[in-house]
Design a protein around this motif. Structure first.
Motif, PDB file in Angstrom:
ATOM      1  N   ASN A   9       7.755   2.657  -5.182  1.00  0.00           N
ATOM      2  CA  ASN A   9       8.950   2.022  -5.739  1.00  0.00           C
ATOM      3  C   ASN A   9      10.206   2.645  -5.137  1.00  0.00           C
ATOM      4  O   ASN A   9      11.118   1.940  -4.699  1.00  0.00           O
ATOM      5  N   SER A  13      12.795   0.737  -2.453  1.00  0.00           N
ATOM      6  CA  SER A  13      13.976   0.325  -3.215  1.00  0.00           C
ATOM      7  C   SER A  13      15.199  -0.074  -2.394  1.00  0.00           C
ATOM      8  O   SER A  13      15.978  -0.910  -2.860  1.00  0.00           O
ATOM      9  N   ARG A  17      15.210  -5.086  -5.610  1.00  0.00           N
ATOM     10  CA  ARG A  17      14.665  -4.638  -6.894  1.00  0.00           C
ATOM     11  C   ARG A  17      13.136  -4.649  -6.802  1.00  0.00           C
ATOM     12  O   ARG A  17      12.523  -5.711  -6.661  1.00  0.00           O
ATOM     13  N   VAL A  19       9.443  -4.078  -8.354  1.00  0.00           N
ATOM     14  CA  VAL A  19       8.686  -4.076  -9.601  1.00  0.00           C
ATOM     15  C   VAL A  19       7.212  -3.961  -9.236  1.00  0.00           C
ATOM     16  O   VAL A  19       6.727  -4.689  -8.371  1.00  0.00           O
ATOM     17  N   LYS A  21       3.466  -4.298 -10.800  1.00  0.00           N
ATOM     18  CA  LYS A  21       2.760  -4.868 -11.954  1.00  0.00           C
ATOM     19  C   LYS A  21       1.256  -4.718 -11.770  1.00  0.00           C
ATOM     20  O   LYS A  21       0.732  -4.905 -10.681  1.00  0.00           O
TER      21      LYS A  21
END
Length: 142
Positions: A9, A13, A17, A19, A21
C-alpha cells in the motif's frame, strides 16, 4: 501478510488511492478503484494484458497460477520483478503498466453508446426533411 499488504500500500500510494481487499484466499489491490494487482502470500502479481505482458515476461516475471479442480489455472497477472519491490522509484514503471492494463480492461467493460438510440439531431438532419429525434419526414404529422 498484514505487514506485506501495508508495505505494498505504501509502495504504490504515489499512483493514487490504494485499497487492499480480501478475495479468494488472497488480496486484490485497487488503485483509484481499478483492480491492478493480486497479493498472494508475500508475492505481488501485477495485472497485464496483450500490450504489457511481454515486458513482464522479458523481465523474468512469473505468471499467477493456482490449483482449481485438480488442474492448474492461470490469470493475466505476473509477479513484479524482485528489485522493483525495493523502492517506489523502481516499482513505478511496473505499476504504470498494470494501471494501463486495468484502464484498457475497464474501457472494454463499459457499454458503447449506440448512435441510433435516443440520438441527438445531426448537423445534416436539418436539410434532409427529418425532425430531430423522429423517424418520419417533418411535413407528415399524425
Amino acid at each position: 501478510m498484514m505487514a506485506f499488504s501495508l508495505y505494498i500500500n505504501e509502495l504504490l500510494s504515489p499512483h493514487g488511492r490504494i485499497v487492499v481487499k480480501r478475495m479468494f484466499g488472497g488480496h486484490g489491490v485497487y488503485c483509484d478503484g481499478l483492480f491492478i494487482a493480486i497479493l498472494s502470500g508475500e508475492t505481488l502479481y501485477f495485472k497485464t494484458d496483450e500490450a504489457s505482458r511481454r515486458a513482464f515476461e522479458d523481465a523474468g516475471c512469473v505468471r499467477f497460477s493456482y490449483s482449481r479442480a485438480g488442474r492448474i489455472a492461470t490469470l493475466g497477472f505476473y509477479t513484479a520483478p524482485a528489485e522493483a519491490l525495493e523502492s517506489r522509484e523502481l516499482i513505478k514503471p511496473w505499476t504504470r503498466l498494470a494501471l494501463q492494463a486495468a484502464l484498457r480492461a475497464d474501457a472494454k467493460k463499459r457499454p458503447q453508446k449506440q448512435a441510433t438510440s435516443a440520438r441527438q439531431p445531426l448537423a445534416n438532419d436539418a436539410g434532409n426533411g427529418m425532425q430531430a429525434g423522429k423517424d418520419r419526414p417533418a411535413g407528415k404529422r399524425r
